[in-house]
Design an enzyme around this catalytic site. Structure first.
Site, PDB file in Angstrom:
ATOM      1  CB  SER A 269      -0.899   0.026   1.243  1.00 15.20           C
ATOM      2  OG  SER A 269      -0.168   0.493   2.374  1.00 15.20           O
ATOM      3  CG  ASP A 270       1.507   5.780  -1.454  1.00 16.19           C
ATOM      4  OD1 ASP A 270       2.427   5.979  -0.638  1.00 16.19           O
ATOM      5  OD2 ASP A 270       1.394   6.427  -2.508  1.00 16.19           O
ATOM      6  CD1 TRP A 271       1.457   7.623   5.504  1.00 18.35           C
ATOM      7  CD2 TRP A 271       3.676   7.441   5.388  1.00 18.35           C
ATOM      8  NE1 TRP A 271       1.978   8.033   6.710  1.00 18.35           N
ATOM      9  CE2 TRP A 271       3.338   7.940   6.667  1.00 18.35           C
ATOM     10  CE3 TRP A 271       5.023   7.251   5.087  1.00 18.35           C
ATOM     11  CZ2 TRP A 271       4.299   8.258   7.633  1.00 18.35           C
ATOM     12  CZ3 TRP A 271       5.976   7.564   6.051  1.00 18.35           C
ATOM     13  CH2 TRP A 271       5.607   8.063   7.305  1.00 18.35           C
ATOM     14  N   GLY A 272      -0.275   4.761   4.596  1.00 19.27           N
ATOM     15  CA  GLY A 272      -1.548   4.909   5.281  1.00 19.27           C
ATOM     16  C   GLY A 272      -2.775   4.552   4.471  1.00 19.27           C
TER      17      GLY A 272
END
Length: 723
Positions: A269-272
């Site tokens: 995933s991308d950040w968060g």
């Protein structure tokens, strides 16, 4: 995947507890780890995220660590505590350079040079690898059409074919042929899957809404090209795709990426982004976000604790099958095996090599060459090249600024960057160069202006160093007004009153609305953010020691009111023709042209090129028999130069509406003064295929036109038929 590698991974998997498996999915920033030089920050963030120390001890990867000494320290501390001795994999954003910073990707795109693009990634990989990094979150291959979006700076442009070529080049450069034996390479992670560049209104993280046919035709090809080149990882995008956020989109990740394309690498995933399924409105809480993401096929959750805090309960209650957990863990362990981390957990990290390799003279030379190839000359009415006997006034907020690295240059040093003033000092005696700021990026004082006017009056020619601060382009840097800040436009206007030749050098991360600049000055050089050697590269171009050869890979809009504006658009049922001044009920603006200010593929040189004798070997093409296109290109000037010969094709009648032109091939050629070259291309049936209404990827018999020329608007037309 070899049988030995797979069997050893399965053997390790059988020894792992469910908690240890799930911990492999967690990616945390450096300061969470013992051995980190900022490890004192551990307790607070852990409590904030609700994760336990045991989870950190068993986690699978680290975000943003760098430096051989610190990374070895983190890995040491981890392996002392990890029950099964499973090493961490170190990941970071090495997008366009580690410490030797190359032009931003939009600038690299304008080089149209795959060899140098690959070399830039190879240099970045080498510097990152000796500093202990194993994986880079690059290349970013999102197709972009809206310059309001700040992240166009990270893309190579608006064309799916060209983006795909760069995607392949970057992956080759980062990964090489064998990650296990070549310790100066890193694994690549293509991003952001999918269609992140189509955010509505050019506003970052915003909704993406398009048909599946449009997605497949224009937005997916560059990701597929990266994966076909062997890219090891995929990062999910923040946006929705067909109403579902990418990080929870099983249709996108499992059915398309894994089942249809056969990708068996790691998805991160991308950040968060996993926890963001909650504000998106498709998950009620962290547990549901974890369920949807794991079912969609996301293997690593970056910087949120949904997996760590909820997956074990979801498995034990039967909501999530443990087989899904095992699949993801296998993929992560296989990546670590490919990197050779089990045999050498410190893979590549070498403090001595770090001192010798990082930002070395050899790497700076490559950065300078690519910066020279990336700059695009947009206008020249005889003011360039500069002459060494001229007295030059360098004025503007970028005259002595090191802020020329651009976004995602976190290890780059603005202090070590070659500033434009320093580049010009290498060309001129001290008495011939006068330097003044004129104004800051967005503000200015009367004294700054007065000082600039005073030195301008003493000069023969004015070089204006203008642009956007690097914080105005990149992630979360969308702009509705894409002109230069007003204070810089006012500076240009005041200097114009002196009646002296003026050259604008632009440092920016997006195509700008250039009104107030291009109409006021005699020459414009678009430098983008040119990187560590930017000042030297621009100085070489300004004095003609290098000949500009960059070509635009994003159209420059006439006005922000046009965007998205791109060359490969559809016609309408009521097309507008500029020569038709009578028709009213046609697709046009009342107050601006339909066409961009400058088109895709455009760029000037200090010489001129002519095209002649363009021919096709046959007028009919079949699936079995391709045809050849040849054209004679001549350098008409007195200086050697490089031309980018571009081939576009138009499908005149399709089952669905086809673009007016599509780039299908190009070649960079070098010509000495007066030299002619015959340039040849092959046109195949495969190049004429597109996604039909039922999404079949096939071609239609019928009439086509091939265009060969210097950009997407100019070219010699050559009709042919597909039988």
């Amino acid at each position: 995947m070899t049988e030995n590698l797979t069997s050893s991974v399965h053997s390790l998997l059988q020894q792992m507890t469910l908690e240890e498996k799930i911990a492999q999915f967690m990616q945390l920033a450096t300061h969470f780890y013992e051995g980190s030089f900022s490890a004192g920050q551990i307790t607070g963030p852990m409590e904030e995220m609700g994760i336990r120390k045991e989870t950190v001890l068993n986690s699978g990867s680290v975000l943003g660590a760098s430096g051989a000494r610190e990374i070895r320290s983190i890995q040491d501390a981890h392996l002392k505590e990890n029950r099964l001795g499973i090493p961490l994999v170190m990941m970071a954003d090495i997008v366009h350079g580690f410490e030797t910073i190359f032009p931003v990707p939009l600038g690299i795109g304008c080089s149209w040079n795959m060899e140098l693009a690959e070399q830039s990634a190879q240099v970045a990989a080498k510097e990152a690898a000796v500093s202990g990094i194993h994986v880079t979150f690059a290349p970013m291959v999102d197709l972009v059409r809206d310059p309001r979006w700040g992240r166009v700076v990270e893309s190579t442009g608006e064309d799916p074919y060209l983006n795909g070529q760069f995607a392949r080049a970057f992956v080759r450069g980062f990964q090489g042929k064998d990650l296990k034996t070549d310790l100066h390479r890193v694994a690549a992670c293509v991003k952001h899957f999918a269609a992140y560049g189509a955010a509505e209104g050019g506003r970052d993280y915003n909704t993406v809404n398009m048909s599946e046919r449009e997605l497949r035709e224009n937005y997916l090809p560059a990701y597929k090209a990266a994966l076909d080149e062997g890219c090891e990882m995929v990062m999910t995008s923040f946006n929705t795709v067909d109403g579902i956020p990418a990080s929870g989109n099983a249709t996108l990740m499992r059915h398309l990426l894994r089942d249809e394309w056969g990708f068996d690498g790691v998805i991160i995933s991308d950040w968060g982004a996993v926890k963001e399924l909650i504000p998106h409105g498709v998950a009620a809480d962290e547990a549901e976000a974890a369920k949807k993401a794991i079912q969609a096929g996301v293997d690593i959750e970056m910087m949120t604790p949904c997996y760590a805090n909820h997956l074990q309960e979801l498995v034990e209650s039967g909501v999530v099958a443990e087989e899904l957990i095992d699949e993801g863990v296998i993929r992560i362990l296989q990546l670590k095996k490919k990197l050779g981390l089990f045999e050498n957990p410190y893979r590549g990290a070498d403090e001595q090599q770090e001192k010798e390799v990082v930002l070395c003279a050899e790497h700076r030379a490559v950065a300078r060459e690519l910066a020279e190839k990336s700059c695009v000359m947009l206008k020249n009415e005889g003011a360039l090249p500069l002459q060494k006997e001229q007295k030059v006034a360098l004025i503007g907020p970028f005259a002595e600024s090191g802020d020329i690295l651009g976004a995602w240059s976190w290890h780059g040093s603005k202090e070590k960057a070659m500033k434009l003033a320093d580049g010009l000092r290498m060309k001129l005696d001290s008495a011939q160069l006068l330097v003044g700021q004129g104004c800051d990026i967005q503000t200015g004082t009367e004294k700054q202006l007065e000082d600039a006017l005073r030195i301008a009056e003493q000069a023969d020619v004015l070089v204006l160093a203008l642009g956007e601060a690097s914080s105005m382009s990149g992630e979360a840097c969308s702009r509705s007004d894409i002109r230069l800040p007003q204070v810089q436009l006012d500076l240009v206007k005041r200097l114009k009153e002196l009646g002296k030749p003026m050259i604008a050098v632009l440092f920016n991360g997006r195509p700008l609305d250039l009104h107030g600049v291009i109409d006021q000055v005699d020459a414009v050089l678009e430098a983008w953010y040119p990187g560590t050697e930017g000042g030297a590269a621009v100085a070489n171009l300004l004095f003609g020691d290098s000949n500009p050869s960059g070509r635009l890979t994003m159209s420059i809009p006439f006005s922000v009111g046009q965007v998205p504006v791109y060359y490969n658009h559809f016609n309408t049922g009521r097309p507008y023709y500029p020569e038709d001044t009578e028709s009213h009920y046609v697709s046009k603006y009342l107050d601006i042209p339909n066409e961009p200010l400058l088109p895709f593929g455009f760029g000037l040189s200090y010489t001129t090129f002519s095209y002649s004798d363009a021919t096709l070997s046959e007028n009919t093409l079949t699936k079995e028999q391709p045809i050849s296109l040849t054209v004679k290109v001549k350098n008409n000037g007195k200086l050697a130069g490089e031309e980018v010969v571009q081939v576009y094709i138009q499908d005149l009648v399709g089952e669905v509406v086809r673009p007016l032109k599509e780039l299908k091939a190009f070649k960079r050629i070098h010509l000495e003064p007066g030299e002619k070259k015959v340039v040849s291309f092959t046109i195949t049936e495969e190049q004429l295929r597109y996604h039909h209404a039922n999404l079949d990827f096939t071609s239609d018999p019928g009439a086509f036109i091939a265009y060969v020329g210097p950009n997407s608007e100019e070219g010699i037309a050559l009709p042919f038929e597909l039988q």
